[in-house]
Design an enzyme around this catalytic site. Structure first.
Site, short mmCIF file in Angstrom:
data_model
loop_
_atom_site.label_atom_id
_atom_site.label_comp_id
_atom_site.label_asym_id
_atom_site.label_seq_id
_atom_site.Cartn_x
_atom_site.Cartn_y
_atom_site.Cartn_z
N THR A 135 0.60 11.46 -1.53
CA THR A 135 0.07 11.94 -0.25
C THR A 135 0.10 10.85 0.82
O THR A 135 -0.25 11.10 1.97
CB THR A 135 -1.41 12.39 -0.43
OG1 THR A 135 -2.12 11.30 -1.03
CG2 THR A 135 -1.53 13.62 -1.29
N GLN B 123 5.02 -5.80 13.81
CA GLN B 123 4.90 -4.83 12.72
C GLN B 123 4.16 -3.57 13.15
O GLN B 123 3.08 -3.63 13.75
CB GLN B 123 4.19 -5.48 11.52
CG GLN B 123 5.01 -6.61 10.93
CD GLN B 123 4.39 -7.29 9.71
OE1 GLN B 123 4.43 -8.50 9.62
NE2 GLN B 123 3.81 -6.53 8.79
N ASN C 45 10.02 0.49 8.25
CA ASN C 45 9.21 -0.18 7.21
C ASN C 45 8.83 0.75 6.07
O ASN C 45 8.57 0.30 4.96
CB ASN C 45 7.95 -0.79 7.82
CG ASN C 45 7.14 0.21 8.62
OD1 ASN C 45 7.61 0.72 9.64
ND2 ASN C 45 5.94 0.52 8.16
N SER D 264 2.16 1.85 10.79
CA SER D 264 2.34 2.58 9.52
C SER D 264 2.34 1.63 8.34
O SER D 264 2.12 2.05 7.20
CB SER D 264 3.62 3.42 9.54
OG SER D 264 4.73 2.58 9.79
N GLY D 265 2.57 0.36 8.59
CA GLY D 265 2.47 -0.65 7.53
C GLY D 265 1.05 -0.77 7.00
O GLY D 265 0.83 -1.33 5.92
N ARG E 33 3.91 -8.99 -7.44
CA ARG E 33 5.08 -9.61 -6.81
C ARG E 33 5.29 -11.07 -7.20
O ARG E 33 6.41 -11.54 -7.25
CB ARG E 33 4.96 -9.53 -5.28
CG ARG E 33 5.14 -8.14 -4.76
CD ARG E 33 5.04 -8.14 -3.24
NE ARG E 33 4.87 -6.79 -2.74
CZ ARG E 33 4.28 -6.50 -1.59
NH1 ARG E 33 3.81 -7.47 -0.82
NH2 ARG E 33 4.17 -5.24 -1.21
N CYS F 93 7.10 -5.24 3.21
CA CYS F 93 8.05 -4.61 4.14
C CYS F 93 8.79 -5.61 5.03
O CYS F 93 10.00 -5.50 5.24
CB CYS F 93 7.32 -3.58 4.99
SG CYS F 93 5.65 -4.05 5.43
N VAL G 119 3.99 5.96 2.17
CA VAL G 119 5.14 5.51 1.37
C VAL G 119 5.50 6.57 0.33
O VAL G 119 6.68 6.88 0.12
CB VAL G 119 4.82 4.15 0.70
CG1 VAL G 119 5.97 3.73 -0.22
CG2 VAL G 119 4.58 3.08 1.76
N HIS H 256 9.47 -1.93 11.81
CA HIS H 256 9.09 -3.34 12.00
C HIS H 256 10.26 -4.09 12.65
O HIS H 256 11.42 -3.88 12.28
CB HIS H 256 8.83 -4.02 10.64
CG HIS H 256 7.53 -3.63 9.98
ND1 HIS H 256 6.66 -2.71 10.49
CD2 HIS H 256 6.97 -4.09 8.82
CE1 HIS H 256 5.61 -2.61 9.67
NE2 HIS H 256 5.78 -3.43 8.66
N SER I 17 -7.18 14.74 -3.78
CA SER I 17 -5.96 15.40 -3.29
C SER I 17 -5.38 16.42 -4.28
O SER I 17 -4.27 16.93 -4.08
CB SER I 17 -4.88 14.35 -3.00
OG SER I 17 -5.34 13.44 -2.04
#
Ligand SMILES: NC(=O)c1ccc[n+]([C@@H]2O[C@H](COP(=O)([O-])OP(=O)(O)OC[C@H]3O[C@@H](n4cnc5c(N)ncnc54)[C@H](OP(=O)(O)O)[C@@H]3O)[C@@H](O)[C@H]2O)c1
Length: 340
Positions: A11, A157, A316, A160-161, A99, A130, A14, A243, A40
């Site tokens: 939802t 940026q 992004n 939405s990031g 990461r 991103c 991304v 971005h 959701s």
């Protein structure tokens, strides 16, 4: 025969793009499930011309599923990624949680596809931040030719990031400015974002840099080359999607701007739009919904011996997140799972 694919965070900004891109790129899907939080449950999301009803991630059994694309934030990832990976489902994670884990490959397919086999150590693959993803796509072919020593980058940026709440805040504050009876105080962002820019993304570190800036340094080293020095200033701007980055690069060897243009024109994932005239460059609004990382304004930096400056723009939610994750799934399919 195709893959059984899970999209967790379906939802969100991304997650929705991951579903769009799986459909657009005709990823060989045998079965697909959309997961989100319990609130959701039953929410409908699109997958090509089909509609999926979201299920609850918390009660989902990953046994027998091949690939899970995660976009649920680090806190929830900490709980559910080990659960999925432990059940034999390979997780491709968009959060920052894994990461920097040496046992988890951090992959941008145009740059370090060779790292994919490292997935087996934890059954997890990380997707980069991103801003890093689009930057390393642009840097890689130039690094191969002239060896990058140092990068100075300033980012612009989009909101939405910061997820769907970030987009709502820009929208509501912008409307409120035209209607003085409304007041939408900063909540997702530390200061007003409408008609403003904010030089602060993620938390501050002891060094004075922000975590977003640190991520660009650490991730560029892990994906591209640990010898490259990077300094970043990350700025949130009132743009919904896309971005932008002003990137200054110092090389070991001289690289002429026209040769750099030729290299970028041929490079995977790059679209060069670089006419030295009004409008002959890309802006974020034009990159929305596109797969490419765009490069413009390639020029010599005469203040150092071997320097170039350029402008780099990408969606992004796509190259910075969902597209890169789907490209990793494609890589996993062709190199490891070999179905489809
Ligand atoms: N946006 C970007 O440009 C970008 C780029 C790279 C990486 N990322 C990363 O991708 C992740 C998602 O970002 P986003 O922008 O899509 O955020 P978002 O729009 O706020 O969406 C968050 C999604 O995660 C789900 N979720 C959150 N907590 C959950 C839980 N405990 N259990 C199940 N589902 C949960 C939400 O479900 P509900 O709707 O049910 O709450 C929603 O589907 C984050 O880790 C982010 O850092 C984002």
């Amino acid at each position: 025969m195709g893959y059984k694919v899970v999209v967790a965070g379906a939802t969100g900004n991304v997650g929705r793009e991951m579903l769009n891109i799986l459909a657009e790129r005709e990823f060989p899907v045998d079965e697909i499930v959309a997961l989100a939080s319990r609130k959701s449950l039953g929410t409908e999301v699109s997958f090509g011309d089909k509609t999926l009803k979201c299920k609850d991630l918390d009660t989902f059994d990953f046994t027998g599923w091949d690939i899970a694309l995660f976009a649920i934030g680090s806190d929830a990832t900490k709980i559910y990624a080990p659960k999925a990976a432990g059940a034999g489902c390979i997780v491709i994670d968009n959060s920052s949680l894994y990461r920097y884990d040496p046992d988890v490959p951090l992959i941008v397919p145009e740059v370090n596809a060779h790292a994919i086999m490292g997935y087996a150590r934890k059954n997890i693959i990380a997707n980069p931040n991103c801003s890093t993803a689009q930057m390393v796509v642009a840097l890689k072919p130039l690094h191969d030719r002239a060896t990058i020593k140092r990068v100075v980058v300033s980012t612009y940026q989009s909101v939405s990031g910061a997820g769907k709440e970030g987009m709502d805040e820009l929208w509501n504050q912008t409307k409120a400015i035209y209607n003085p009876t409304d007041n939408v105080p900063p909540s997702k962002f530390p200061k007003q974002i409408a008609f403003n820019v904010i030089p602060h993304i993620d938390v501050f570190l002891d060094s004075g840099e922000t975590k977003e800036e640190w991520k660009m340094v650490a991730e560029t080293k892990k994906i591209l080359d640990p010898k490259i020095k990077v300094t970043a200033t990350c700025v949130r701007v009132p743009v919904f999607v896309g971005h932008s980055e002003a990137i200054n690069i110092e090389f070991e060897e001289f690289l002429d701007w026209q040769e750099a243009q030729d290299i970028l024109r041929e490079a995977p994932g790059i679209m060069l739009i670089d006419k030295r005239e009004p409008g002959g460059y890309i802006t974020p609004i034009e990159c929305v919904g596109e797969f490419a990382t765009y490069v413009s304004r390639v020029r010599q930096d005469s203040t150092i011996e071997n320097g170039l400056s350029l402008w780099c723009v990408s969606d992004n939610l796509r190259k910075g997140a969902a597209l890169n994750a789907v490209q990793i799934a494609e890589l996993l399919g062709s190199k490891v799972l070999k179905k489809g």
